[in-house]
Write a protein that holds these residues in place. Structure first.
Motif, short mmCIF file in Angstrom:
data_model
loop_
_atom_site.label_atom_id
_atom_site.label_comp_id
_atom_site.label_asym_id
_atom_site.label_seq_id
_atom_site.Cartn_x
_atom_site.Cartn_y
_atom_site.Cartn_z
N LEU A 7 -86.78 -14.42 -0.49
CA LEU A 7 -86.48 -15.79 -0.92
C LEU A 7 -87.74 -16.64 -0.93
CD1 LEU A 7 -84.03 -17.45 -1.77
CD2 LEU A 7 -83.72 -18.11 0.61
N ALA A 8 -88.60 -16.47 0.07
CA ALA A 8 -89.86 -17.23 0.11
C ALA A 8 -90.76 -16.86 -1.06
CB ALA A 8 -90.57 -16.97 1.44
N ALA A 9 -90.85 -15.57 -1.37
CA ALA A 9 -91.68 -15.14 -2.49
C ALA A 9 -91.15 -15.69 -3.81
CB ALA A 9 -91.74 -13.61 -2.53
N ALA A 10 -89.83 -15.69 -3.96
CA ALA A 10 -89.22 -16.21 -5.19
C ALA A 10 -89.47 -17.70 -5.34
CB ALA A 10 -87.73 -15.91 -5.20
N THR A 11 -89.37 -18.42 -4.25
CA THR A 11 -89.60 -19.86 -4.29
C THR A 11 -91.03 -20.16 -4.70
OG1 THR A 11 -87.92 -20.24 -2.58
CG2 THR A 11 -89.55 -21.98 -2.94
N ARG A 12 -91.98 -19.40 -4.17
CA ARG A 12 -93.38 -19.60 -4.55
C ARG A 12 -93.57 -19.31 -6.04
NH1 ARG A 12 -94.22 -17.01 0.50
NH2 ARG A 12 -94.55 -14.99 -0.55
N LEU A 14 -91.36 -19.48 -8.51
CA LEU A 14 -90.74 -20.52 -9.34
C LEU A 14 -91.52 -21.82 -9.26
CD1 LEU A 14 -86.93 -19.89 -8.75
CD2 LEU A 14 -88.38 -19.10 -10.62
N SER A 15 -92.03 -22.15 -8.10
CA SER A 15 -92.86 -23.35 -7.97
C SER A 15 -94.10 -23.25 -8.84
CB SER A 15 -93.25 -23.57 -6.51
OG SER A 15 -92.12 -23.86 -5.71
N ALA A 16 -94.73 -22.08 -8.83
CA ALA A 16 -95.93 -21.87 -9.64
C ALA A 16 -95.63 -21.96 -11.13
CB ALA A 16 -96.55 -20.51 -9.31
N ALA A 17 -94.38 -21.66 -11.50
CA ALA A 17 -93.97 -21.73 -12.91
C ALA A 17 -93.58 -23.14 -13.32
CB ALA A 17 -92.82 -20.77 -13.17
N GLY A 18 -93.65 -24.08 -12.38
CA GLY A 18 -93.33 -25.47 -12.68
C GLY A 18 -91.86 -25.80 -12.67
N ILE A 19 -91.07 -25.01 -11.96
CA ILE A 19 -89.63 -25.23 -11.91
C ILE A 19 -89.30 -26.30 -10.87
CG2 ILE A 19 -87.38 -24.18 -11.46
CD1 ILE A 19 -88.76 -23.09 -13.94
N ASP A 20 -88.66 -27.37 -11.31
CA ASP A 20 -88.17 -28.37 -10.36
C ASP A 20 -87.03 -27.77 -9.55
OD1 ASP A 20 -89.93 -30.30 -11.26
OD2 ASP A 20 -88.52 -31.09 -12.76
N GLY A 21 -87.02 -28.06 -8.26
CA GLY A 21 -85.97 -27.50 -7.41
C GLY A 21 -86.09 -26.00 -7.25
N ALA A 22 -87.32 -25.52 -7.10
CA ALA A 22 -87.55 -24.07 -7.03
C ALA A 22 -86.79 -23.43 -5.88
CB ALA A 22 -89.05 -23.80 -6.88
N ALA A 23 -86.80 -24.05 -4.71
CA ALA A 23 -86.11 -23.47 -3.55
C ALA A 23 -84.61 -23.38 -3.79
CB ALA A 23 -86.42 -24.29 -2.30
N ALA A 59 -85.48 -9.62 -11.04
CA ALA A 59 -85.28 -9.77 -12.49
C ALA A 59 -84.74 -11.15 -12.82
CB ALA A 59 -84.32 -8.69 -12.99
N ALA A 60 -83.83 -11.66 -11.99
CA ALA A 60 -83.28 -12.99 -12.21
C ALA A 60 -84.35 -14.06 -12.03
CB ALA A 60 -82.12 -13.23 -11.24
N VAL A 61 -85.21 -13.89 -11.04
CA VAL A 61 -86.29 -14.85 -10.81
C VAL A 61 -87.26 -14.85 -11.99
CG1 VAL A 61 -88.28 -15.36 -9.35
CG2 VAL A 61 -86.09 -14.78 -8.31
N ALA A 62 -87.54 -13.68 -12.54
CA ALA A 62 -88.43 -13.61 -13.70
C ALA A 62 -87.83 -14.37 -14.88
CB ALA A 62 -88.68 -12.16 -14.07
N ARG A 63 -86.55 -14.25 -15.07
CA ARG A 63 -85.89 -14.99 -16.16
C ARG A 63 -85.97 -16.49 -15.91
NH1 ARG A 63 -80.08 -12.16 -16.75
NH2 ARG A 63 -79.84 -13.80 -18.35
N ARG A 64 -85.76 -16.90 -14.67
CA ARG A 64 -85.83 -18.34 -14.37
C ARG A 64 -87.26 -18.85 -14.54
NH1 ARG A 64 -85.27 -22.68 -15.27
NH2 ARG A 64 -84.80 -24.42 -13.88
N ALA A 65 -88.24 -18.06 -14.16
CA ALA A 65 -89.64 -18.47 -14.32
C ALA A 65 -89.98 -18.66 -15.79
CB ALA A 65 -90.57 -17.43 -13.68
N ALA A 66 -89.27 -17.97 -16.67
CA ALA A 66 -89.45 -18.12 -18.12
C ALA A 66 -88.63 -19.28 -18.66
CB ALA A 66 -89.08 -16.83 -18.83
N ARG A 67 -88.06 -20.08 -17.77
CA ARG A 67 -87.33 -21.31 -18.08
C ARG A 67 -85.91 -21.08 -18.59
NH1 ARG A 67 -91.20 -25.43 -17.51
NH2 ARG A 67 -89.37 -26.77 -17.23
#
Length: 285
Positions: A7-12, A14-23, A59-67
């Motif tokens: 979860l910590a790695a995913a949050t980092r 998504l944050s790096a991808a500019g996602i608001d509310g990454a956590a 895989a889901a995190v990668a999709r979210r990082a792609a917006r």
């Protein structure tokens, strides 16, 4: 890898991808990948994540990082206390639209019409709160109507909700004591400035009617009087800055000056108009 580490790695990421509310998004995707309710995530964080679940989560995190929106990844969105299936053919239900539902269920109604129903979230939320009522949802998209029917069945409302393909009021029979709509209202010139999650993933026809964004309101204002019973209500979601124009369209069609309600951010969000009359026939055909 433990759940906490994943979860910590995913949050980092998504944050790096500019996602608001990454956590928040990481947590929702983690729950989805593990097949858990969101309130159960904390209980499994110290445990090792099974390889298949970890792969699904990454895989889901990668999709979210792609917006890609979370709701498109999970296939569902919560709205007004209910869960609705969403697809690429439907507008993603938004918290702001709950203000429209709140206004709708303030007073009893027997027969309602939801124009541009999409997932059916407005219609079905209203019917769930009004056990004796029935309603019709219309949409131009057959795939969206299929999603709405599925949601009606999942919520146990299939007997009280019907759906039909229609261009606003065309082919809609009868009269109603409540008509609601969250129509496309974004001006064509504003589309390019929308967030990628909206611009690239929402069905364009549910976002904009083209032009100045008021085309749907013109059609609804012109047809609502003939479909409303005396004393019936017309409740519309609007975009910021549209209240005066939409109110003028309704007044030009014989409605008294409507009420305008603001959302939690202080923006005009809902217009409520009432057809003149005592309403004694509300609910009749």
């Amino acid at each position: 890898m433990t759940g906490a580490e994943a979860l910590a790695a995913a949050t980092r990421r998504l944050s790096a991808a500019g996602i608001d509310g990454a956590a928040r998004d990481a947590r929702r995707l983690f729950a989805h990948a593990l097949g858990l309710a969101a309130d159960r995530v904390t209980l499994v964080l110290p445990e090792e994540v099974a390889p298949a679940a970890l792969q699904a989560f990454e895989a889901a995190v990668a999709r979210r990082a792609a917006r890609e929106p979370v709701s498109r990844i999970t296939g569902a969105r919560d709205f007004f206390g209910h869960r609705f299936r969403v697809t690429g053919d439907t507008l993603d239900p938004r918290p702001e639209t709950e203000l429209l539902v709140e206004a709708a269920v303030e007073r009893p109604f027997a027969r309602m019409l939801d124009l541009g129903t999409g997932t059916g979230c407005i219609l079905l939320s209203c019917l769930a709160a009004m056990p004796f009522a029935t309603g019709t949802g219309t949409d131009l998209s057959d795939p969206a109507l299929a999603v709405a029917r599925e949601n009606a069945g999942a919520l146990g409302l299939a007997r009280r909700a019907r759906f039909q393909r229609a261009d606003w009021f065309a082919g809609v029979a009868g009269r109603f004591d409540l008509i609601v709509s969250n129509p496309p209202y974004i001006a064509e010139a504003e589309i390019a400035g929308l967030a990628p999650e909206v611009r690239e993933w929402e069905p364009r026809g549910a976002l904009t009617p083209g032009g100045d964004g008021l085309g749907a309101y013109r059609a609804i204002a012109a047809g609502a009087g003939a479909r409303l019973m005396a004393g019936g209500r017309l409740i519309l979601e609007i975009g910021p800055g549209q209240a005066r124009a939409v109110a003028a369209l309704l007044v030009a069609q014989g409605f008294p000056p409507p009420e305008v309600r603001r959302d939690l951010d202080g923006r005009d969000r809902v217009v409520i108009a009432m057809k003149p009359g005592d309403g004694t026939g509300c609910g009749a055909a």
